[in-house]
Write a protein that holds these residues in place. Structure first.
Motif, PDB file in Angstrom:
ATOM      1  N   GLU A 125       0.827  -1.207   0.000  1.00 16.95           N
ATOM      2  CA  GLU A 125       0.000   0.000   0.000  1.00 16.95           C
ATOM      3  C   GLU A 125       0.860   1.255   0.000  1.00 16.95           C
ATOM      4  N   LYS A 126       1.907   1.255   0.778  1.00 14.98           N
ATOM      5  CA  LYS A 126       2.791   2.421   0.798  1.00 14.98           C
ATOM      6  C   LYS A 126       3.440   2.634  -0.558  1.00 14.98           C
ATOM      7  N   ARG A 127       3.862   1.529  -1.178  1.00 22.64           N
ATOM      8  CA  ARG A 127       4.516   1.656  -2.474  1.00 22.64           C
ATOM      9  C   ARG A 127       3.553   2.169  -3.539  1.00 22.64           C
ATOM     10  N   CYS A 128       2.342   1.671  -3.526  1.00 22.94           N
ATOM     11  CA  CYS A 128       1.366   2.110  -4.525  1.00 22.94           C
ATOM     12  C   CYS A 128       1.005   3.582  -4.338  1.00 22.94           C
ATOM     13  N   THR A 129       0.851   3.998  -3.081  1.00 17.30           N
ATOM     14  CA  THR A 129       0.549   5.404  -2.825  1.00 17.30           C
ATOM     15  C   THR A 129       1.718   6.286  -3.243  1.00 17.30           C
ATOM     16  N   PHE A 130       2.915   5.838  -2.963  1.00 21.59           N
ATOM     17  CA  PHE A 130       4.099   6.609  -3.326  1.00 21.59           C
ATOM     18  C   PHE A 130       4.214   6.748  -4.839  1.00 21.59           C
ATOM     19  N   GLU A 131       4.019   5.662  -5.552  1.00 22.48           N
ATOM     20  CA  GLU A 131       4.122   5.713  -7.011  1.00 22.48           C
ATOM     21  C   GLU A 131       2.989   6.536  -7.624  1.00 22.48           C
ATOM     22  N   LYS A 132       1.826   6.479  -7.015  1.00 21.25           N
ATOM     23  CA  LYS A 132       0.724   7.313  -7.503  1.00 21.25           C
ATOM     24  C   LYS A 132       1.070   8.791  -7.331  1.00 21.25           C
TER      25      LYS A 132
ATOM     26  N   GLU B   1       3.262  14.097  -9.552  1.00 20.03           N
ATOM     27  CA  GLU B   1       4.300  15.124  -9.629  1.00 20.03           C
ATOM     28  C   GLU B   1       4.857  15.280 -11.038  1.00 20.03           C
ATOM     29  N   GLY B   2       4.423  14.431 -11.959  1.00 25.31           N
ATOM     30  CA  GLY B   2       4.881  14.551 -13.334  1.00 25.31           C
ATOM     31  C   GLY B   2       5.916  13.541 -13.749  1.00 25.31           C
ATOM     32  N   LEU B   3       6.210  12.566 -12.902  1.00 21.38           N
ATOM     33  CA  LEU B   3       7.154  11.519 -13.272  1.00 21.38           C
ATOM     34  C   LEU B   3       6.424  10.382 -13.953  1.00 21.38           C
ATOM     35  N   MET B   4       7.088   9.744 -14.903  1.00 24.16           N
ATOM     36  CA  MET B   4       6.523   8.591 -15.598  1.00 24.16           C
ATOM     37  C   MET B   4       7.256   7.348 -15.114  1.00 24.16           C
ATOM     38  N   LEU B   5       6.482   6.290 -14.838  1.00 23.83           N
ATOM     39  CA  LEU B   5       7.027   5.055 -14.288  1.00 23.83           C
ATOM     40  C   LEU B   5       6.752   3.903 -15.232  1.00 23.83           C
ATOM     41  N   GLU B   6       7.689   2.972 -15.243  1.00 23.74           N
ATOM     42  CA  GLU B   6       7.524   1.740 -16.014  1.00 23.74           C
ATOM     43  C   GLU B   6       8.190   0.615 -15.257  1.00 23.74           C
ATOM     44  N   LYS B   7       7.497  -0.502 -15.096  1.00 20.26           N
ATOM     45  CA  LYS B   7       8.011  -1.610 -14.293  1.00 20.26           C
ATOM     46  C   LYS B   7       8.585  -2.690 -15.189  1.00 20.26           C
ATOM     47  N   GLU B   8       9.611  -3.331 -14.651  1.00 23.25           N
ATOM     48  CA  GLU B   8      10.305  -4.371 -15.408  1.00 23.25           C
ATOM     49  C   GLU B   8      10.811  -5.420 -14.433  1.00 23.25           C
TER      50      GLU B   8
ATOM     51  N   TRP C 142       9.539  16.821 -19.587  1.00 20.65           N
ATOM     52  CA  TRP C 142      10.043  18.179 -19.783  1.00 20.65           C
ATOM     53  C   TRP C 142       9.382  19.154 -18.822  1.00 20.65           C
ATOM     54  N   ASP C 143       8.086  19.015 -18.649  1.00 21.87           N
ATOM     55  CA  ASP C 143       7.361  19.878 -17.717  1.00 21.87           C
ATOM     56  C   ASP C 143       7.941  19.776 -16.308  1.00 21.87           C
ATOM     57  N   THR C 144       8.142  18.550 -15.859  1.00 24.30           N
ATOM     58  CA  THR C 144       8.642  18.326 -14.503  1.00 24.30           C
ATOM     59  C   THR C 144      10.064  18.855 -14.332  1.00 24.30           C
TER      60      THR C 144
ATOM     61  N   GLN D  26      12.609  12.578  -2.630  1.00 25.17           N
ATOM     62  CA  GLN D  26      12.817  12.907  -1.229  1.00 25.17           C
ATOM     63  C   GLN D  26      11.609  13.595  -0.602  1.00 25.17           C
ATOM     64  N   ARG D  27      10.733  14.165  -1.415  1.00 26.57           N
ATOM     65  CA  ARG D  27       9.643  14.978  -0.878  1.00 26.57           C
ATOM     66  C   ARG D  27       8.276  14.524  -1.338  1.00 26.57           C
ATOM     67  N   THR D  28       8.146  13.295  -1.705  1.00 33.26           N
ATOM     68  CA  THR D  28       6.854  12.728  -2.097  1.00 33.26           C
ATOM     69  C   THR D  28       6.319  11.869  -0.969  1.00 33.26           C
TER      70      THR D  28
END
Length: 959
Positions: A161-168, A173-180, A197-199, A283-285
């Motif tokens: 749950e913590k990981r999912c909330t953090f990634e959400k 914040e404008g970051l894109m994630l991809e899992k592998e 670019w925005d971020t 660090q601030r999410t």
């Protein structure tokens, strides 16, 4: 440095600006600088194949879009290239994963559906066929989005749950994630992070990151020199990516984006800058509701994630020669031109190190290289002093007298089983002592005290040049960010920052004082533990002295001094190394207990504790030998005893300096070998074990025979992480070595030579470790070496005092000087010759004792011992003679004169050497002036274009 339009107008009125920057350049040419990191990130001067890894082959952006970008003042970074269908698909898949995590309908979905090995290989092959750059492991599956950071977690981790909330929240914040999934361990999942670019623009503005400012470039004219090429310098052909291009920079601003040189959005922000921005976001999410529930550090601490690191830019080796095919990437270039042992005599490519690892690590290697270079003259002088002692050893009058004293009977070393011994038995000991206690000792001590001052003063100048070249002048004045742990602890207590005017967490003085008192108490406890260990070694030496002096083996009995000192040093070294592990953990706990406000405060506090612990640990026994050994032993018949049992240790008739020299040599030599093994050998063994498990499929993944088949994130995961304390351990090792090199250098003139040889190896060891054995650390910024500079200055002051006491008290220089000019055969002669004036010195330094006064009736007659006391037939037997008081007065006078003389010379040299070169000050002031001119002209031209575009009248004056 960026001013608003109102201030520009007033500035023009005050200064009477030119209407063209070309007029300013005609007045005076500005010496070009090397501050080219932002410009080089966009340059096309990469080595062959380097662009294959460092830049993405993108089609040129539409011209109207670029013109629109330059003609309008954008308030945000919303001008992004249109998304492709594949981009939209990836984004949809990521959002669906988030919704699945939020629903928590099925645990298998929370841990992500496993991908079969066949499908994974098929997908990898298809991606490789579509875009070769994707196979390098530096991009997302689409081959376009650059991987800026890697997060690693275990599928079996319960912190879903913590990981999912953090990634959400990261996506918000404008970051894109991809899992592998990992190819080597079925339980490991990688989360690839990409900053849009925005971020990047948003946080570059918040972090005041300086970027290249347009409209001003200078080209440097290279002047051919008639001198031959320095073999220690790297050829420019070896580093084609480091061409010197002059580019002025300013803090990035989205509102003034048209002022900056943006040729390519993908390369505008360098890889290290992108990683630093992503780390700032991580660090601030938040990962839970509440102010204290945020930051990747806390998630790493509670095992939500196993690791977080920026990826390396590819492999460090290539099948092709770098001379014919060029470097594949910056990591490969660093390995070939820096980390290989064949480059040991070459200067370090500091600009490339700084670009790849960040300014903080770049400054460390710059300081280490500067320190190593400055050790060369110190080592040469030390060798000359040692050779002087070696060449004049046989001509030493004192050694001659000791070796010829076949009839001089010395008092027993113990009162029960020891026998009297002949002074000539210690002939070898006396000759070895002369190697380190001769006429060059005083000169070398003064030289090293001055050397330490020159080293630090010239380092300030070198640091100022690097700070300017690396564009860190204004960054030094910026407010440092708070540590997430500090924000979480004191989030309920706020006060207005007097600098920024914004509310921020605040630590009350009472809380800070109480935590500081606990920390200081812990420091004193650990120091008392060190002193207890030293006391135990002293007791061991007293016991060993009696045992070796009464040993049945004649060789050991004859050389009991060497045996006692050697075993004592070895036992002391083992205690030192065993206590170092305890000190590190205690220092870490005490530092966290204090809750420092910023990362630099945390590092400074931790570094100070580690230095105090290890300095006392390493040098306490050395201080005992230098200043206490043999000073309170007493005299025969009235010896001072420890616990009324063990007689205190005495000095040899030729002095105690050889014991100090042996102590320093053994500790310095073996400690450097141990440190080098722990720095390189331990990571090599760990990485070898990881590769062995990987080949056998120990993690549940498929067997991987060829490491090149793995993507970059898998390769980096199998490397060792950088030390959790950052560069503290690296600096600590060198600063302690600096202490050994300067504090007791009068007793061991070969210390600078050992330090030089060690540092030549240390530079390449650290380089090899950073490039090949460690994961890539987060590129951090710094303007100096931090608290270590103050510690080095303190060591320099302590070195003057210590060497004065070593020469006056530990060595026999003062007693020999007093004898030669007051009691020797040259007293009434005008011309003095060293050996002639010291005739009879050994007999004068030995007192007489009647062995009949001992409880042991087996001995009779007279024996000699080292002291200035009246003989037993005197009216006041065994009282101090007048010569004793003359020697004592001379020692005190020498200490005062030596300290004042050396401190005066040090202060005068520090005054003569300015901290910043004058030409650098002029360049900085002129650059600031030109930047203000350029900002004004850029803003004026932009507003004129805006008026022309809107059909309004415009003038060449400010509207």
């Amino acid at each position: 440095m960026v001013h608003h339009s109102g201030s520009i107008q007033s500035f023009k009125q005050q200064k009477g600006m030119h209407t063209s920057i070309s007029e300013i350049l005609k007045e005076k040419s500005l010496k070009p600088s090397r501050r080219s990191l932002p410009c080089l990130a966009q340059s096309q001067t990469h080595p062959i194949n380097l662009n294959h890894f460092l830049s993405v082959p993108l089609s040129p952006e539409p011209k109207p879009e670029v013109e629109g970008l330059s003609q309008s003042i954008s308030t945000s970074c919303s001008l992004l290239p249109p998304q492709t269908a594949e981009d939209g698909k990836d984004h949809f898949v990521e959002e669906s994963e988030v919704s699945t995590c939020e629903a928590r309908a099925d645990e298998s979905f929370l841990l992500q559906k496993p991908v079969t090995r066949a499908k994974l290989e098929a997908r990898t092959d298809s991606v490789q066929g579509k875009n070769p750059t994707a196979s390098s492991g530096l991009f997302f599956r689409d081959g376009k989005k650059r991987i800026d950071y890697i997060l690693v977690y275990k599928k079996s981790s319960p912190q879903v749950e913590k990981r999912c909330t953090f990634e959400k929240n990261l996506r918000a914040e404008g970051l894109m994630l991809e899992k592998e999934p990992s190819l080597t361990n079925n339980d490991i999942m990688f989360v690839k992070v990409h900053a849009t670019w925005d971020t990047l623009c948003k946080y570059a503005e918040q972090m005041n990151i300086r970027m290249p400012f347009s409209r001003f470039h200078l080209r440097c004219r290279q002047i051919k020199s008639w001198l031959p090429r320095n073999p220690m310098k790297l050829d420019k052909e070896a580093l084609p990516d480091l061409e010197e291009t002059d580019c002025y920079t300013a803090p990035f601003s989205r509102a003034r984006m048209h002022h900056f040189t943006i040729n390519n959005r993908e390369t505008f922000f360098s890889n290290s800058t992108r990683s630093r921005i992503v780390h700032h976001v991580l660090q601030r999410t938040k990962y839970e509701d509440g102010k204290s529930k945020m930051g990747i550090n806390r998630l790493l601490g509670n095992s939500t994630y196993e690791a977080a690191f920026p990826p390396h830019e590819g492999g460090y080796k290539s099948r092709h020669s770098i001379k014919t095919h060029g470097a594949q990437n910056h990591r490969h270039l660093l390995y070939e031109r820096w980390a290989r042992w064949g480059m040991w005599y070459k200067y370090q490519p500091l600009d490339l190190i700084r670009r790849y690892f960040g300014e903080k690590i770049g400054l460390y290697f710059a300081w280490l290289g500067w320190y190593t270079g400055m050790l060369i003259p110190a080592a040469l002088v030390g060798v000359f002093v040692f050779l002087y002692g070696l060449l004049t050893m046989d001509a030493s009058q004192i050694s001659k007298e000791i070796c010829e004293a076949n009839t001089t009977i010395m008092c027993p070393m113990c009162e029960e089983n020891c026998e009297p011994w002949t002074l000539s038995d210690s002939c070898v000991y006396a000759k070895v002592t002369y190697l380190f206690d001769n006429g060059g000792t005083v000169f070398f001590a003064i030289f090293m005290a001055i050397w330490a001052t020159v080293f630090l003063e010239f380092w300030k100048r070198r640091r100022a040049e690097l700070t300017y070249d690396w564009d860190l002048i204004d960054w030094e004045e910026e407010e440092e960010e708070l540590r997430p742990q500090f924000e979480a602890k004191y989030s309920r207590m706020e006060r207005v920052n007097p600098i920024s005017g914004k509310p921020e967490p605040f630590q009350p003085f009472s809380d800070k004082l109480s935590r500081l008192m606990v920390s200081v108490s812990g420091i004193f406890f650990m120091i008392s533990l060190v002193l207890t260990a030293v006391f135990a070694v002293v007791v061991f030496r007293l016991i060993a002295m009696e045992k070796f002096a009464s040993f049945n083996w004649h060789f050991v009995k004859k050389n009991w001094q060497f045996a006692t000192s050697g075993t004592g040093v070895c036992i002391n070294f083992m205690i030192i190394m065993s206590l170092n592990v305890v000190y590190e953990k205690v220092a870490y706990l005490l530092t966290n207990l204090e809750h420092p406000r910023t990362e630099s405060e945390w590092e400074n506090s931790f570094a100070l504790k580690m230095f105090l612990f290890q300095f006392v640990n390493l040098n306490s026994s050395t201080f005992y030998i230098a200043f206490f050994l043999g000073r309170f032993a007493g005299r025969p018949g009235k010896y001072n005893k420890l616990f009324s049992r063990w007689r205190l240790e005495e000095c040899h008739p030729s002095g105690c300096l050889i014991d100090l020299c042996l102590q320093m040599g053994v500790i310095m030599f073996f400690k450097q070998i141990w440190n080098n093994f722990m720095e390189l050998g331990y990571p090599l063994l760990q990485n070898w074990w990881s590769r062995r498990k990987m080949k056998k499929g120990g993690g549940g993944g498929q067997n991987v025979e060829n490491k090149a088949q793995l993507p970059q994130w898998d390769k980096d995961w199998n490397l060792q992480p950088m030390n959790a304390h950052g560069l503290v351990d690296e600096y600590l090792e060198m600063v302690l070595q600096f202490g050994f090199t300067t504090i007791f250098v009068a007793a061991f003139p070969l210390a600078p030579l050992l330090a030089l040889l060690n540092n030549i190896i240390e530079i390449r060891l650290d380089a090899y470790k950073f490039v090949t054995q460690w994961r890539r650390p987060m590129p951090a910024r710094a303007t100096d070496i931090g608290i270590w500079h103050g510690i080095l200055e303190g060591i320099g002051v302590l070195a003057v005092i210590t060497n004065a006491f070593v020469i006056a008290i530990t060595s026999d220089y003062i007693p020999r000087f007093v004898y030669a000019f007051k009691y020797g055969p040259c007293v009434n002669k005008r011309h003095h010759h060293g050996n002639e004036c010291l005739q009879g010195y050994v007999n004068s330094s030995l007192s007489v004792f009647d062995m009949g006064e001992l409880n042991n009736r087996n001995h009779s007659g007279y024996c000699r011992y080292r002291d200035y006391r009246a003989p037993p037939w005197n009216t006041v037997p065994y009282e101090f003679t007048l010569q004793f008081w003359h020697v004592l007065a001379a020692r005190l006078a020498f200490i005062i004169v030596f300290e004042h003389l050396v401190f005066g010379i040090k202060s005068f040299i520090a005054y003569l050497i300015p901290d910043m070169p004058k030409d650098l000050c002029d360049r900085m002031r002129r650059e600031k002036y030109l930047m203000q001119e350029m900002m004004y002209e850029a803003e004026l031209e932009h507003l004129q274009k805006e008026r022309k575009k809107n059909g309004k009248r415009y003038h060449h004056e400010w509207p």
